[in-house]
Design a protein around this motif. Structure first.
Motif, PDB file in Angstrom:
ATOM      1  N   ARG A   1      -9.648  -6.496  -7.889  1.00  0.00           N
ATOM      2  CA  ARG A   1      -9.782  -6.807  -6.296  1.00  0.00           C
ATOM      3  C   ARG A   1     -11.120  -7.394  -6.356  1.00  0.00           C
ATOM      4  O   ARG A   1     -11.177  -8.086  -5.450  1.00  0.00           O
TER       5      ARG A   1
ATOM      6  N   TYR B   1      -3.768   6.192  -7.621  1.00  0.00           N
ATOM      7  CA  TYR B   1      -4.642   7.109  -7.250  1.00  0.00           C
ATOM      8  C   TYR B   1      -4.029   8.393  -6.998  1.00  0.00           C
ATOM      9  O   TYR B   1      -2.693   8.278  -6.542  1.00  0.00           O
TER      10      TYR B   1
ATOM     11  N   ASP C   1      -3.920   9.146  -0.820  1.00  0.00           N
ATOM     12  CA  ASP C   1      -3.617   8.094  -1.827  1.00  0.00           C
ATOM     13  C   ASP C   1      -3.779   6.731  -0.991  1.00  0.00           C
ATOM     14  O   ASP C   1      -4.407   5.806  -1.780  1.00  0.00           O
TER      15      ASP C   1
ATOM     16  N   THR D   1      -9.610   0.286  -1.759  1.00  0.00           N
ATOM     17  CA  THR D   1      -9.620  -0.659  -2.853  1.00  0.00           C
ATOM     18  C   THR D   1      -9.449  -1.910  -2.152  1.00  0.00           C
ATOM     19  O   THR D   1     -10.010  -3.009  -2.576  1.00  0.00           O
TER      20      THR D   1
ATOM     21  N   THR E   1      -0.178   1.897 -14.937  1.00  0.00           N
ATOM     22  CA  THR E   1      -0.565   2.996 -13.824  1.00  0.00           C
ATOM     23  C   THR E   1      -1.451   4.109 -14.281  1.00  0.00           C
ATOM     24  O   THR E   1      -1.915   4.066 -15.573  1.00  0.00           O
TER      25      THR E   1
ATOM     26  N   ALA F   1       0.680  -1.233   0.046  1.00  0.00           N
ATOM     27  CA  ALA F   1       0.150  -0.176  -0.215  1.00  0.00           C
ATOM     28  C   ALA F   1       0.727   1.369   0.004  1.00  0.00           C
ATOM     29  O   ALA F   1       0.609   2.018  -0.727  1.00  0.00           O
TER      30      ALA F   1
ATOM     31  N   TRP G   1      -6.222   3.515  -1.541  1.00  0.00           N
ATOM     32  CA  TRP G   1      -5.657   2.264  -2.008  1.00  0.00           C
ATOM     33  C   TRP G   1      -6.171   1.285  -0.807  1.00  0.00           C
ATOM     34  O   TRP G   1      -6.779   0.144  -1.160  1.00  0.00           O
TER      35      TRP G   1
ATOM     36  N   SER H   1       0.649   3.119  -3.832  1.00  0.00           N
ATOM     37  CA  SER H   1      -0.858   3.799  -3.769  1.00  0.00           C
ATOM     38  C   SER H   1      -1.103   4.911  -4.952  1.00  0.00           C
ATOM     39  O   SER H   1      -1.888   5.150  -5.320  1.00  0.00           O
TER      40      SER H   1
ATOM     41  N   GLY I   1      -7.590   2.832 -11.854  1.00  0.00           N
ATOM     42  CA  GLY I   1      -7.992   2.773 -10.555  1.00  0.00           C
ATOM     43  C   GLY I   1      -9.539   1.809 -10.838  1.00  0.00           C
ATOM     44  O   GLY I   1      -9.556   0.637  -9.889  1.00  0.00           O
TER      45      GLY I   1
END
Length: 479
Positions: A126, A48, A56, A63, A110, A40, A60, A44, A119
């Motif tokens: 996830r 984000y 950020d 998520t 990214t 994380a 994360w 992150s 994201g």
């Protein structure tokens, strides 16, 4: 029962294979799940951009939490399949989904390349991870329990209880090794992808091992006698007697177990890094050493639960966590690299890695107490034909929702109050409620014969209720 006893007496190697195949596969799924949280603070900001580093990380963690929140849905969906089709087929499917989703995270461009879509795709992956894990644990725990002889269920199922900790340990080891090999700068640029990508090889190996397994003897008996549940969801949650034990499993066991588990392992790592300022390498070493020394206690408490009962050990672990978390984290603040400025019971002493390891070790011992016996406890609550569905839902609500929200709730409480120790309020409150409910209403299960549906805890209540009704002039009971 004969098939289980025969397996234990005449096929010791077979039972070892069942435990190894189920546990190794589940460990790899936990590895996939945990690398997401363990990284994380490193990546992150790559997916984000909220304007602040803390923002950020919160994005994360949100998520990360989504994966926990959807686990109950995976438990219901795959639990139903497991009770309709079989345990083996279901945990092969869940493992494949988990492996592919994790591998995809390692390939995902990214925010610099995809913008906000990065994201969104990450959240989707996830969700797939959470759904897969929701179906994996119940199947693996049930599969092992349905092979084990009476009187040893806590011991044998405790091996699968080590998998979550071993998965976290493995994730920390791979992350730390990759960082040391490629260097800090390269790890931040591209090396963070390696832990995600290598999981595909681990998944492939585990699937290959699991393909050689046969269906569990108790479920195979249901198939042979054509008594497999036609509607596991209805029988699990529309039956008031069974639903009562689903609710008690959640509010009297799994939600407290969930918050103690995530506080002692994942949340402790977050505290080390973000609240107490321990470096990434040192924090991973501290957690890793504590996990290494504490992991055998999962098996010890599983074995002990066969002797003295599941309930005593789980309730003791929750009670100890509630009354000692504040002093433990106060001591951690005293041994941080720099003075965090807030103290409880202890003045600032100075950085001491061995002391921090010992304090994390104590927390993981609580984890082993609440988690070591719980697979056997859940298996013994419900009859074979709806066991996968019934046990999976309370487990994944307790762990996925109550436990999984520990980090984000804790960070929100810290930010809103300015009190570093406010992050402990959520796990302490949930564990307190669970302890009270468990002590008052949850029954001991260790002597239940899971080969006989009429002696499972939930069915005992139903049979007793029907007998009482018959004695009062109601419908006759069919024995």
């Amino acid at each position: 029962m004969a098939s289980i006893v025969d397996t234990a007496k005449n096929g010791a190697q077979s039972l070892k294979k069942v435990i190894f195949a189920s546990s190794s596969g589940t460990m790899i799924e936990w590895y996939d799940f945990y690398i997401f949280g363990s990284l994380a603070t490193t990546i992150s900001g790559k997916f984000y951009h909220t304007g602040t580093e803390v923002g950020d990380i919160i994005a994360w963690l949100a998520t990360f939490a989504i994966g926990f929140i959807v686990r109950p849905f995976g438990a219901v969906f795959f639990g139903r399949i497991g009770d309709l089709i079989g345990r083996k087929f279901t945990f092969l499917v869940t493992m494949s989904i988990m492996g592919l989703a994790t591998f995809a995270v390692g390939l995902l461009p990214t925010r610099e390349t995809l913008g906000d879509f990065a994201g969104i795709i990450l959240i989707t992956l996830r969700i797939l991870q959470g759904l897969a894990l929701g179906g994996e644990y119940g199947g693996a725990a049930t599969y092992i329990a349905e092979h084990t002889p009476p009187g040893k269920r806590g011991f044998y199922t405790s091996f699968i209880q080590t998998t979550a900790t071993l998965g976290l340990f493995l994730s920390l080891g791979v992350i730390l090794s990759t960082r040391l090999i490629v260097g800090t700068e390269a790890f931040g640029e591209w090396g963070w992808r390696v832990p995600f990508l290598v999981s595909i090889f681990l998944i492939a190996l585990s699937i290959w091992i699991r393909l050689s397994l046969r269906e569990s003897p108790l479920f195979q008996k249901l198939k042979d006698t054509k008594t497999v549940s036609k509607n596991p969801l209805k029988e699990s949650f529309a039956n008031p007697y069974n639903l009562k034990w689903v609710a008690l499993a959640l509010f009297g066991a799994t939600m407290g177990q969930g918050v103690v588990w995530y506080t002692g392992q994942f949340y402790a790592l977050f505290y080390l890094q973000k609240i107490f300022g321990v470096t990434l390498v040192d924090s991973n070493v501290i957690i890793g050493v504590a996990l290494l020394f504490a992991t055998p206690f999962f098996i010890f408490f599983g074995w002990l639960s066969d002797k003295i009962g599941r309930k005593k050990i789980m309730m003791a672990g929750m009670f100890l966590a509630v009354v000692t978390y504040y002093p433990i984290y106060g001591a951690m603040a005293a041994f941080a690299p720099t003075d965090p400025g807030q103290h409880f019971m202890f003045d600032y002493i100075g950085y001491n890695m061995p002391a921090l390891m010992a304090l994390i070790f104590i927390q993981v011992i609580y984890v082993t107490m609440v988690y070591g016996p719980i697979a056997a406890f859940l298996v013994e609550l419900f009859p074979t034909k709806i066991r996968y569905t019934s046990m999976s839902l309370p487990y994944h609500i307790g762990n996925g929702v109550f436990g999984g929200l520990v980090p984000i709730f804790g960070l929100a409480l810290i930010n809103s109050t300015g009190n570093n120790f406010a992050g402990l309020w959520w796990p302490m409150g949930v564990a307190s409620i669970c302890f009270v409910v468990g002590m008052l209403f949850v029954k001991e299960t260790k002597d239940v014969d899971i080969t006989d549906a009429s002696t499972s805890i939930s069915m005992m209540g139903q049979v007793a209720g029907e007998k009482a009704k018959a004695a009062l002039g109601g419908s006759p009971v069919k024995e």
